[in-house]
Design an enzyme around this catalytic site. Structure first.
Site, short mmCIF file in Angstrom:
data_model
loop_
_atom_site.label_atom_id
_atom_site.label_comp_id
_atom_site.label_asym_id
_atom_site.label_seq_id
_atom_site.Cartn_x
_atom_site.Cartn_y
_atom_site.Cartn_z
N HIS A 135 26.05 -37.14 35.21
CA HIS A 135 25.63 -36.90 36.60
C HIS A 135 24.35 -37.70 36.83
CE1 HIS A 135 23.85 -34.51 39.92
NE2 HIS A 135 25.06 -33.99 40.12
N ASP A 212 22.95 -31.35 28.98
CA ASP A 212 23.11 -30.93 30.37
C ASP A 212 24.29 -29.94 30.39
OD1 ASP A 212 23.85 -30.59 32.98
OD2 ASP A 212 23.80 -32.72 33.51
N GLN A 215 27.61 -27.53 33.82
CA GLN A 215 29.02 -27.19 34.03
C GLN A 215 29.58 -26.41 32.83
OE1 GLN A 215 30.40 -27.54 36.87
NE2 GLN A 215 29.17 -29.12 37.87
N LYS A 238 25.23 -22.50 40.22
CA LYS A 238 26.59 -22.82 39.76
C LYS A 238 27.19 -21.67 38.96
CE LYS A 238 25.62 -27.78 39.44
NZ LYS A 238 26.31 -28.34 40.60
N CYS A 377 28.03 -37.58 42.62
CA CYS A 377 26.78 -37.92 41.90
C CYS A 377 27.09 -38.52 40.53
CB CYS A 377 25.86 -36.71 41.75
SG CYS A 377 25.32 -36.02 43.30
#
Ligand code: PLP
Length: 419
Positions: A135, A212, A215, A238, A377
């Site tokens: 991202h 990261d 997700q 999220k 993104c």
């Protein structure tokens, strides 16, 4: 006991209809009374009443600034804020509560680490290794850091199927590699990356590793200690929580040695006209008034997710994803980006021959389906896949197999119409 909490964790399938009433927004309609089908969960998720109520109660009854007053309300708000930190720590398996830094979100967390690391010894000739599926928020802060200090940013390629080219890792790792930052799950192709293996390889060359997990944390059990990285970052919005709050988990010794990024109230123990003494983590990285009510909302969101069980959520999303991939692959002209269902999380991006992703998403919206279109993104990833943009359907615990089936039928008819 709420309906959804009945049954055992070992159940193979689970009925999301038992929780849909917890999410008021899912009952609304769009465009001439079409039932809303919300498939834009990779961008941001919806909120159960438990989260809305917790935040409302905080504003109505317990709100004041935190860690600043001896008065009753300040103590109540401080207790709630501290309890949220403890809840996050246990949720992701942190060793210590003070390894949890509250920030505005994943983007802020990565910028914090990139800024602070830039002040602590990365320099010309050093390398920062990312992957082609990142991202922008896990690319640009490192490019900015590289530009400031003369380091080089490199990208581990992906294979044509959207998985990482792990066989090429050796070409990209060397003692010059100071930082390795990668996503646990791609927000476009949904690929689930082998985090523990990547961290171990990066550690062999002495790199600092940031994962990261924007997700990952909302969708599957996350154990930061088992991963073995130095930093793990994710966003509250999220995972059923509010916007404005996210988490930087850092191994305590790393947080201790990292210089603070933002200066201001709370992040110091002493300020004189000639300088300041930084506070200990996490306060050292939480300058100014923190996201107090947002922390309360995140706490309630985690309680809600845990009342269902992350394992059960992951299994449910896997079922939705394989049903979606099966149904969509049968539609003429649809090209699904990324790996087979077993290797991906609940994210399905696709393009359609001869149809623009923007037009398709607009027409799907008119039928009630909320999908995202564009580059999500992740422009370098789209460039690698040879498409300027894509449509993305992304699922969460409240989505149903019936929604997937209706989506596939509608997708087929909208494609026919647009062609
Ligand atoms: N990383 C990944 C993998 C994402 O999917 C996102 C958001 O879509 C981000 C980072 C940025 O998160 P935020 O906008 O909450 O800072």
């Amino acid at each position: 006991m709420p309906n959804h909490a009945k049954g055992t964790r070992s159940e193979v399938s689970w009925d999301p209809n038992s929780i849909r009433d917890d999410f008021p927004i899912l009952a609304r309609t769009v465009h001439r009374e079409r039932p809303l089908v919300f498939f834009d969960n990779a961008a941001s998720t919806q909120h159960p009443v438990a989260v809305l109520d917790a935040m409302d109660a905080c504003y109505r009854r317990h709100y004041a600034n935190v860690h600043r007053g001896v008065h009753r309300l300040s103590q109540e708000a401080s207790d709630a804020y501290d309890a949220a930190r403890a809840r996050v720590a246990s949720f992701v398996g942190a060793e210590r509560v003070d390894e949890i830094v509250f920030v505005a979100g994943t983007t802020m967390a990565i910028n914090l680490v990139a800024r602070s690391m830039g002040e602590s010894g990365i320099g010309a000739g050093d390398e920062i290794l990312l992957t082609e599926m990142e991202h922008h928020s896990n690319i640009v802060p490192w490019q900015q850091l590289a530009a400031r200090c003369g380091a080089r940013v490199r990208f581990l390629p992906i294979r044509d199927d959207g998985t990482l080219a792990l066989e090429r890792l050796g070409e990209f790792l060397s003692p010059r590699t100071r930082i390795v930052a990668f996503t646990a799950v791609s927000n476009v192709v949904g690929t689930i990356n082998p985090v523990t293996e990547l961290v171990a390889r990066a550690k062999q060359v002495g790199a600092t590793v940031l994962v990261d997990a924007a997700q990952h944390v909302p969708h599957d059990r996350t154990d930061v200690r088992a991963w073995g990285a130095d930093f793990v970052v994710f966003s509250g919005h999220k995972m059923l929580g509010p916007t404005g709050i996210g988490v930087l988990w850092g191994r305590y010794d790393r947080l201790e040695s990292l210089p603070p990024f933002l200066g201001g109230g709370s992040m110091i123990t002493e300020v004189t006209t000639s300088g300041f003494v930084p506070n200990l983590p996490p306060a050292k990285f939480e300058a100014g008034t923190p996201p107090i009510v947002e922390a309360v909302g995140l706490h309630a969101a985690i309680d809600y997710l845990e009342s269902i069980g992350l394992e059960r959520i992951a299994r449910h999303e896997a079922e939705l994803t394989s049903r979606a991939i099966d149904a969509m692959s049968a539609i003429d002209g649809v090209r699904i980006l990324g790996p087979k269902a077993e290797q991906r999380a609940g994210i399905v991006s696709f393009v359609v021959d001869g149809v623009s992703s923007q037009d398709l998403c607009v027409f799907l919206d008119l039928k009630g389906f909320a999908l995202r279109n564009g580059h999500h993104c992740a422009m370098p990833l789209h460039e690698r896949l040879g498409v300027p943009s894509s449509c993305r359907a992304s699922f969460y615990l409240y989505n149903t197999l019936a929604e997937i089936d209706r989506f596939a039928t509608t997708l087929r008819s909208e494609i026919d119409r647009l062609r």
